[in-house]
Write an enzyme that holds these catalytic residues in place. Structure first.
Site, PDB file in Angstrom:
ATOM      1  N   ASP A  67      -8.952  30.589 -24.859  1.00 56.98           N
ATOM      2  CA  ASP A  67      -7.928  30.261 -25.450  1.00 56.98           C
ATOM      3  C   ASP A  67      -6.538  30.594 -24.370  1.00 56.98           C
ATOM      4  OD1 ASP A  67      -7.521  32.975 -25.278  1.00 56.98           O
ATOM      5  OD2 ASP A  67      -7.465  33.023 -27.487  1.00 56.98           O
ATOM      6  N   HIS A 117      -6.628  32.227 -32.477  1.00 58.50           N
ATOM      7  CA  HIS A 117      -6.197  32.442 -33.831  1.00 58.50           C
ATOM      8  C   HIS A 117      -6.083  31.454 -34.740  1.00 58.50           C
ATOM      9  CE1 HIS A 117      -5.622  36.409 -32.025  1.00 58.50           C
ATOM     10  NE2 HIS A 117      -4.764  35.839 -31.116  1.00 58.50           N
TER      11      HIS A 117
END
Length: 149
Positions: A67, A117
């Site tokens: 990420d 997330h």
């Protein structure tokens, strides 16, 4: 390979998490480590480097999910190769980038960005591993970070 890095403060205590999965085999392993003072970008990159160190066969096709735009774009947009040509002058984390490039040249690596997330199971697992690692007692020293200052 799925990776994530985390920091509490930037710089501050940090950690990384790695999930290695070997498609076609019954293999899944999780790894993590925490450091007393580091940066988020170092932990993102260190997670990838440490994951690559765990892959022993050469010339493997490895897909890395991260990420971290910092890492994924540096590789996919080929910025890191320009940095290397300029001997990483003015670039942070050159110690980790040099190790990454050595492994990059021994494998067939592709990088894919995943939104952090967002509920991706392996990314969430890596995030949890990284956060737990940075909260441990007796954290390790990130020598590369210390040598930057």
């Amino acid at each position: 390979m799925f990776t994530d890095g985390a920091c509490s403060g930037n710089p501050g205590p940090g950690g990384y998490g790695i999930v290695l999965i070997w498609n076609g085999k019954h293999y899944r392993r999780e790894f993590s480590k925490g450091f007393e003072k580091t940066t988020n970008n170092r932990m993102e990159l260190m997670a990838i480097v440490e994951g690559l160190k765990k892959i022993k066969p050469k010339n493997m096709a490895i897909k890395i999910f991260s990420d971290s735009n910092y890492v994924v774009e540096a590789v996919n947009k080929k910025w890191v190769f320009g940095w290397e040509k300029k001997q990483f002058k003015g670039k942070k984390n050159s110690d980790l980038w040099k190790v990454f490039l050595a492994y990059y040249r021994h494998h067939k690596i592709t990088m894919e960005w995943v939104k952090g997330h967002s509920g991706h199971p392996e990314n969430e697992c890596c995030d949890k591993l990284a956060r737990l690692a940075l909260m441990q007692d007796k954290l390790k020293c990130d020598e590369g970070f210390v040598n930057l200052w």
